[in-house]
Design an enzyme around this catalytic site. Structure first.
Site, short mmCIF file in Angstrom:
data_model
loop_
_atom_site.label_atom_id
_atom_site.label_comp_id
_atom_site.label_asym_id
_atom_site.label_seq_id
_atom_site.Cartn_x
_atom_site.Cartn_y
_atom_site.Cartn_z
N GLU A 19 31.23 21.24 18.40
CA GLU A 19 30.58 20.56 17.28
C GLU A 19 30.35 21.52 16.12
O GLU A 19 30.51 21.15 14.94
CB GLU A 19 29.26 19.94 17.74
N CYS A 59 25.19 17.35 20.83
CA CYS A 59 25.61 16.88 19.51
C CYS A 59 24.49 16.12 18.82
O CYS A 59 24.21 16.32 17.64
CB CYS A 59 26.85 15.99 19.65
#
Length: 563
Positions: A235, A162
């Site tokens: 994500e 991320c």
């Protein structure tokens, strides 16, 4: 004939770097989401932006708790301290979130709700950090330092992608901002994610993941990879799920009329769809057939030379083609670079190349190297052909989606249509149309001749235009051409969107000489989105002199179909 390819060999590094490189093409897809394109163009509605960053609090809370658990797992005091520092940074950012957003020039809404896409990631992260990993022991049963280290690595493997993803996206966005205009209202936020401190934080997590993974077994490293990839996908889903209230330029399948997307997709085959040149595959078939005849010591009306001689003939043909092709490209280049897009001049130059390609095919036919090839062997080679990563998936999804009225056409110099058709002989791909040369047979064995249908850029353009004339014209229709060789040049320029993948040196040289612009697709989308907001964009149209470059089929997937 012989097509030019490309490949990249990433440097080896720790597991974090290797996993980022492995899944980077997927991360590129985030650039093509409506949210990111609008953000990069500076036209994103502020409410959409504020709703997105309002989700940060839920991410930060999950990060903080995951770090707390990872710190508990870590056996080494130095590792514990490193994780503790990371957690403190997250808690500090959580505390200062409102002030930070004000520095960017915005005010967070007083009330926010956690989106479903946010929940999917945070639930996954917290479950992973709690040791709830498929095939792993529960947290209460952890007894050895190795078990603790393993779970600490698992927790970080769900966070690292991320941080790296946002660092990457912000830098890509920063690269397409127009410095002299500097009127993107989100530039401060972008600068924050591009900052040295954000990059340092992302690198610290990756470095610690590398360190914790050193003692893991091969099976445990496989788990790290699965967790890393899952975190990346979640994500990306979060970014794709961000609501947009304005008109957007991408993805193509979602911006056309409600009745569905009308799309005609054209593709070259060699080194665009395939990872190996088809002429090399046919050479292998011919040499193997000759070797079999040598071993059987039998007479054949089709194969008249030994395998060794045939291999030498193929090598000479290939070398001669490459040498004369380069000479031809150099001879048709204008003495000086044209300052503007000169389509007429390019067409005149390509006529000379067309003559060369026709003569090259005549040499192949006259050499006899295509004589005596079994149709069954040709089809078998096609069935086992290696494709460019993501290519078949894109074509299958385009043909398989219910709301897409799509046709796919392969326009190729390949000598054997049977080879191409057999390569696409599974699933929805049987519905695509192949336009190429053909090898005639006597019985089931090639005669050595060639039915020439596609030898030049002009032949491809003629097929392209004939296909477009035959379609229905009662609704909005978009044409996309994907290719990378000089033979694709005219079709690329005439399509509404010409996408260059695996660009050959000849295409680049001629394009530069005749005023063609090669623009990264993401950059082109940002410009188009800005024009759309200003009311000066009328959609995609051909003959602009602009071709759009991509590095993978994943980008094409994101542009046409979305994530």
């Amino acid at each position: 004939m012989i097509m030019e390819g490309f490949q990249a060999t990433p440097d080896d590094g720790g597991i974090a770097k290797r996993l980022w490189v492995k899944f980077k093409n997927e991360s590129l897809c985030a650039l093509y989401t409506p949210f990111v394109v609008c953000l990069a163009s500076g036209t994103l509605d502020s409410k959409s932006f504020l709703h997105c960053i309002s989700q940060d609090v839920y991410f930060l809370q999950a990060f903080a708790h995951a770090y707390e658990l990872a710190e508990d797992y870590a056996d080494d005091d130095e590792d514990k301290e490193a994780i503790r520092v990371m957690r403190k940074r997250v808690l500090r950012k959580l505390k200062d979130q409102d002030d930070l957003v004000r520095e960017w020039g915005f005010e967070l809404p007083e009330v926010s709700t956690c989106d479903s896409a946010t929940v999917r990631y945070t639930d996954f992260l917290l479950a992973t950090a709690a040791g709830k990993v498929e095939g792993e022991k529960g947290r209460g049963k952890i007894v050895t330092p190795f078990e603790k280290t393993r779970l600490a690595a698992y927790a970080l493997s769900a966070i690292a992608p991320c941080m790296r993803l946002y660092s990457f996206l912000s830098k890509e966005i920063k690269a397409v901002l127009v410095p002299e205009e500097s009127n993107n209202i989100y530039e401060r936020w972008i600068d924050c994610l591009c900052s040295e401190s954000f990059e340092a934080n992302a690198s610290r997590i990756e470095d610690l993941l590398d360190k914790l993974s050193v003692t893991l077994t091969g099976e445990e490293l496989d788990v790290v990879e699965k967790l890393y990839h899952q975190a990346m996908k979640l994500e990306l889903e979060f970014i794709a799920a961000q609501a947009i209230t304005q008109s957007t330029i991408t993805p193509i399948s979602q911006v056309q009329e409600p009745a569905g997307c009308n799309l005609t997709l054209f593709c070259d085959f060699d080194m665009t769809c395939s990872a190996v040149d088809s002429s090399a595959l046919l050479a292998d078939v011919a040499i193997i057939a000759a070797a079999k005849t040598d071993l059987d010591d039998c007479e054949s009306p089709y194969v008249h030379i030994s395998a060794a001689d045939l291999r030498a003939t193929w090598s000479n043909l290939s070398s001669k083609y490459i040498e004369e092709y380069e000479q031809c490209i150099e001879s048709i280049r204008p003495s000086e670079t044209v300052g503007r897009f000169d389509y007429e001049g390019l067409c005149k130059a390509l006529v000379q190349l067309s003559d060369f390609e026709s003569r090259a095919n005549d040499m192949v036919v006259h050499s006899g190297v295509l004589r005596g090839l079994s149709q069954e062997d040709i089809k078998r080679v096609g069935e086992h052909l290696i494709f460019q990563n993501g290519c078949k998936n894109v074509l299958q999804e385009i043909l398989g989606r219910e709301n897409m009225h799509a046709d796919v056409h392969i326009l190729s110099y390949c000598w054997s249509g049977d080879l191409i058709r057999s390569a696409f002989s599974s699933g929805a791909l049987t519905e695509l149309n192949v336009h190429s040369n053909e090898l005639p047979y006597e019985g089931s064995v090639t005669t050595g001749d060639m039915i020439k249908k596609m030898e030049s850029p002009m032949d491809k353009l003629q097929a392209f235009n004939d296909i477009l004339k035959s379609r229905e014209n009662n609704s909005k229709h978009t044409t996309v051409y994907v290719g990378g060789s000089v033979g694709d040049f005219l079709c690329l320029l005439n399509a509404d969107v010409g996408i260059v993948i695996g660009m050959s040196a000849g295409l680049k040289r001629l394009g530069d000489q005749f005023g063609v612009s090669f623009v990264p697709l993401f950059s082109g989308l940002v410009t188009k989105q800005r024009e759309l907001a200003e009311g000066s964009c009328s959609g995609w149209t051909g003959m602009s002199g602009i071709l759009y470059t991509v590095s993978s089929w994943d980008e094409i997937h994101a542009f046409i179909l979305g994530l």
